[in-house]
Design a protein around this motif. Structure first.
Motif, PDB file in Angstrom:
ATOM      1  N   GLU A  83     -24.767 -63.318 -81.186  1.00  0.00           N
ATOM      2  CA  GLU A  83     -24.662 -61.862 -81.059  1.00  0.00           C
ATOM      3  C   GLU A  83     -25.390 -61.352 -79.808  1.00  0.00           C
ATOM      4  O   GLU A  83     -24.992 -60.352 -79.225  1.00  0.00           O
ATOM      5  N   LYS A  84     -26.418 -62.064 -79.371  1.00  0.00           N
ATOM      6  CA  LYS A  84     -27.152 -61.627 -78.172  1.00  0.00           C
ATOM      7  C   LYS A  84     -26.280 -61.722 -76.918  1.00  0.00           C
ATOM      8  O   LYS A  84     -26.556 -61.080 -75.905  1.00  0.00           O
ATOM      9  N   ASP A  85     -25.196 -62.496 -76.976  1.00  0.00           N
ATOM     10  CA  ASP A  85     -24.293 -62.642 -75.836  1.00  0.00           C
ATOM     11  C   ASP A  85     -23.083 -61.717 -75.917  1.00  0.00           C
ATOM     12  O   ASP A  85     -22.136 -61.854 -75.144  1.00  0.00           O
ATOM     13  N   ALA A  86     -23.116 -60.761 -76.844  1.00  0.00           N
ATOM     14  CA  ALA A  86     -21.975 -59.864 -77.022  1.00  0.00           C
ATOM     15  C   ALA A  86     -21.718 -59.054 -75.760  1.00  0.00           C
ATOM     16  O   ALA A  86     -22.657 -58.596 -75.096  1.00  0.00           O
ATOM     17  N   CYS A  87     -20.458 -58.880 -75.436  1.00  0.00           N
ATOM     18  CA  CYS A  87     -20.059 -58.014 -74.325  1.00  0.00           C
ATOM     19  C   CYS A  87     -20.022 -56.578 -74.834  1.00  0.00           C
ATOM     20  O   CYS A  87     -19.736 -56.351 -76.012  1.00  0.00           O
ATOM     21  N   PRO A  88     -20.289 -55.619 -73.956  1.00  0.00           N
ATOM     22  CA  PRO A  88     -20.154 -54.231 -74.395  1.00  0.00           C
ATOM     23  C   PRO A  88     -18.679 -53.940 -74.679  1.00  0.00           C
ATOM     24  O   PRO A  88     -17.797 -54.432 -73.984  1.00  0.00           O
ATOM     25  N   LEU A  89     -18.437 -53.183 -75.734  1.00  0.00           N
ATOM     26  CA  LEU A  89     -17.068 -52.789 -76.044  1.00  0.00           C
ATOM     27  C   LEU A  89     -16.648 -51.690 -75.080  1.00  0.00           C
ATOM     28  O   LEU A  89     -17.497 -50.977 -74.533  1.00  0.00           O
ATOM     29  N   PRO A  90     -15.358 -51.522 -74.822  1.00  0.00           N
ATOM     30  CA  PRO A  90     -14.916 -50.457 -73.908  1.00  0.00           C
ATOM     31  C   PRO A  90     -15.481 -49.110 -74.334  1.00  0.00           C
ATOM     32  O   PRO A  90     -15.480 -48.768 -75.514  1.00  0.00           O
TER      33      PRO A  90
END
Length: 196
Positions: free
Chosen positions: A175-182
């Protein structure tokens, strides 16, 4: 007498070393409730594959979320994926999942790889797919939230073990590598997802 003693002393070690019980994976037989259950937001948690193209992708995948929504007809789902591949965030919204009702399989096709899978019976908030490409097994776990219970993860790992996967062949996302959602504000060091 000595042989009985050796047997009794060795029994606890044998019980500890006994492999986990392999319960069969039970595929879902598609009905009118199957596809609506799949729609919406999912977070990819972990997976393993013996298929070369999938294995290469799993090694680079750090985090992924995807949304499934109805396609142009009942045999098709559209997929939007946001994933971090190594250090780059990528958005894919061109892939589709074909639904084959006659044999209850799903085929995911994008520009690079086509994957066939069976949906495995599980909790409604889990999505377990058994992949099979050219007779190479694979198994993946996605969930509605990033928090999957320890019991569910252990159960999934047992399924992987029963399919012949070692711990080194299983890849987890973080989860720490999650990309920001649009539309989300990005912090320092974050990378906006790039369309592919």
């Amino acid at each position: 007498m000595l042989s009985s003693l050796i047997f009794l002393l060795g029994l606890p070690l044998a019980l500890v070393a006994e492999p986990p019980t392999c319960t069969p994976l039970i595929p879902v037989t598609f009905d009118n409730a199957t596809i609506p259950r799949l729609l919406g937001h999912w977070i990819y948690i972990t997976g393993a594959s013996k298929y070369g193209p999938h294995l290469a992708e799993l090694k680079e995948l750090k985090h992924a979320v995807f949304d499934l929504f109805p396609g142009s007809h009942e045999d098709e789902l559209n997929v939007t994926e946001i994933m971090r591949m190594n250090e780059t965030c990528v958005t894919r919204n061109t892939s589709k999942i074909q639904v084959f009702w006659h044999n209850s399989t799903l085929v995911h096709a994008d520009d690079q790889v086509t994957s066939m899978a069976e949906l495995i019976q599980s909790d409604k908030d889990l999505l377990i797919l058994k992949h099979f490409n050219n007779n190479f097994p694979g198994l993946s776990l996605s969930a509605r939230t990033p928090n999957v219970s320890k019991e569910r993860l252990e159960e999934f790992k047992t399924h992987l073990h029963c399919l012949g996967f070692t711990e080194d062949e299983v890849f987890f996302t973080s989860e720490k590598d999650a990309c920001p959602l649009p539309g989300e504000k990005t912090g320092e060091g974050s990378t906006e997802p790039q369309p592919e």
